[in-house]
Scaffold this motif. Structure first.
Motif: not given
Ligand code: 4UV
Length: 540
Positions: A309, A352-353, A378, A413, A415-416, A424-427
């Motif tokens: 990230p 952020g994308s 997500a 992974d 994301g949404y 977007y990767i969130t976690d």
């Protein structure tokens, strides 16, 4: 409805050697493609082509190389690596690169698991290579040297001596089925457990070269673009992305054996570097390290960050300081690797994308039950595409947890995607820890730590280190009831493990003593519970 790429590209069904050397290129054959950043030693396209064939013939002649035989690489970046790899492919072999900071045990495990039959290394790494080769049953005359130094003992051939000298022995290029035959076995821990061989076919890599080039290569010219090769060739981001872009577009790569921010800045100035592929800690250094101010960085047009990230604040820091746009790419060893990328001209628009799907990719975002989620929610990212691997080496038992019944690859992974298709990767749902872009499989560290008599139970998770802009491994340890939980013991555990693993796997996040490790009824470690606890306590 799955999300599909808005782009297409024609992908030839060929092997890697054919893609590079039989399909005509825009640049001339005497164009320099690779330069060693330390010594200035350089190779032209033609030299890489001819030397690779010589090495391929040598493998067949001296080692009776067969289709599918695995050659290990245990070396830092060297401009010889591409020659040997493409020569190996010419001879029908499979490359399995390993991190040169591996200990003997780490390397021996990979050599044994991959059934490696010969190993390439450089003089400073010879002792570890030989010890690991012996453990893995590889004869010592099959440990081959590259780079500038030779072996005085005469026990190990230099790759330049691996040639088919006899006039009567002129083998032909091995015929390959690009969609079936393997080109690489790279090691990745996937969603859980120890590192496993990721089976990448020739077509997987060729597809990804065309998919990536459809986007990034559009902006590159062979005669004016220069690329700083800081990514290691033993990791998929370096061996596929960096090398493909160089070989494909002719944008000459200045290769750095080891990253050092001052050396990198010197080379950027000296060679008028125009673009770079890097992991986030190098973006951090470019944005904040004082040494950068001493050098002229104005030649750099764009930087791609990936493998972990990247904070939007760092993108801003680099822009404010150097007026260089940082875009992101995303992918995995299992996808050869690139699946998403931002357009260079859009780096500032969708901050952020990690960008949009590459040509011929499809994605689905699903909840924990595998049910597809609406756009914007997500969930786990599932992927399909010509670059997606076929499974783990000798581990068909993992196919069910890796792929859905209808063939989607489960990335692990979270994301949404927004309405316009930017992801977007969130976690991360999987266990994997990323230290500066390098994989750290917690299960491996836990197995080692459980080897200590004073440890009854342990769980390793990644915690965020803001100063270094990376995750670092931390162990939560349950000691034997009669053992005292002291700072000295914590330090002893850190040092003890540090002697048994390569640098990325050291417990830089420290050791914390706990009374128990959260587990499910079936005894599976509930890492999520610990991670959420750390987030609550440390605002991580
Ligand atoms: O298997 P691996 O070690 O592979 C990589 C691949 C890096 C790439 C791939 C395509 C690019 O265009 C690029 O710039 C870099 O590192 O690790 C795969 C895991 O790394 C995390 C994610 O958890 C993957 O499952 N990862 C990779 N890229 C990103 C990322 C990213 N941009 N943001 C967040 N996590």
């Amino acid at each position: 409805m799955p999300i599909t790429s808005e782009w297409t590209v024609d992908i030839p069904v060929v092997d890697i050697w054919t893609m590079y050397f039989a399909i005509p290129k825009e640049y001339p054959p005497d164009h320099v493609l690779l330069t060693d950043g330390d010594t200035n030693r350089s190779y032209t396209y033609n030299h890489i082509k001819e030397a690779s064939v010589q090495f391929g013939k040598g493998l067949k002649h001296m080692f009776d190389w067969k289709k599918g035989d695995v050659l290990g690489f245990f070396t830092p970046n060297c401009i010889d690596t591409p020659i040997l790899t493409y020569g190996l492919h010419w001879a029908g072999g499979v490359a399995s690169p390993a991190n040169p900071t591996y200990t003997v045990d780490e390397l021996a495990r990979q050599l044994t698991d991959s059934k490696t039959t010969a190993l390439v290394t450089q003089k400073p790494f010879l002792k570890t290579a030989v010890d690991a080769a012996q453990k893995a049953g590889i004869p010592l005359d099959r440990v081959i040297l590259m780079g500038d130094e030779k072996d005085e003992s005469g026990q190990h051939k230099h790759w330049k001596d691996v040639t088919a000298k006899s006039a009567w022995f002129q083998p032909k290029k091995t015929a390959l089925d690009p969609k079936k035959d393997l080109a690489y076995l790279v090691y990745s821990s996937g969603t859980t457990g120890l590192p496993k061989g990721v089976m990448l076919t020739h077509y997987n890599i060729v597809a990804n070269a065309y998919q990536t080039s459809r986007i990034d290569a559009k902006t590159l010219n062979w005669d004016s673009d220069r690329h700083l090769g800081v990514l290691p060739f033993f990791h998929i981001y370096g061996l596929s992305v960096s090398l493909n872009v160089t070989m494909f577009t002719g944008s000459r790569m200045i290769v750095l054996p080891k990253f050092d921010i001052e050396k990198a800045c010197q080379l950027i100035e000296k060679h008028s570097i125009t673009f770079m592929y890097v992991p986030p800690p190098i973006v951090l250094a470019l944005g904040k390290h004082p040494v950068v101010d001493k050098y002229d960085m104005t030649s750099v047009r764009w930087i791609n960050s990936g493998a972990a990230p990247l904070g939007v604040d760092l993108v801003e820091a680099v822009w404010k300081r150097l007026s260089i746009g940082v875009k992101q790419g995303y992918g995995l060893s299992e996808t050869s690797p690139v699946t998403h990328t931002q357009l260079t001209e859009e780096w500032w628009k969708f901050q952020g994308s990690v960008g949009r799907l590459l040509p011929h990719m499809e994605a689905k975002i699903v909840d924990l039950d595998g049910k597809e989620l609406p756009r914007g929610d997500a969930g786990e990212i599932l992927l399909k595409g010509p670059n997606v691997f076929h499974g783990y080496w000798n581990r068909p038992d993992l196919n069910d947890e890796t792929f859905t019944d209808d063939g989607w690859y489960k990335t692990g992974d979270v994301g949404y995607a927004c309405k316009r298709g930017h992801f977007y990767i969130t976690d991360r749902m999987k266990e994997l820890i990323k230290y500066k872009g390098f994989q750290v499989p917690p299960a491996e560290l836990e197995a080692k730590l459980l080897g200590r008599e004073d440890i009854n139970d342990v769980c390793v998770i990644g915690v965020w280190n803001n100063d270094q802009h990376t995750e670092v491994p931390r162990a939560y340890v349950v000691v034997r009831p009669d053992v005292q939980e002291t700072d000295e013991l914590a330090q002893d555990i850190i040092n003890w493990l540090g002697e048994r693993v390569g640098p990325p796997k050291r417990l830089r996040g420290g050791v914390r003593f706990v009374k128990e490790i959260p587990k499910s009824q079936s005894g599976k470690i509930l890492r999520r519970v610990l991670k959420d606890q750390v987030k609550r306590e440390e605002g991580d």
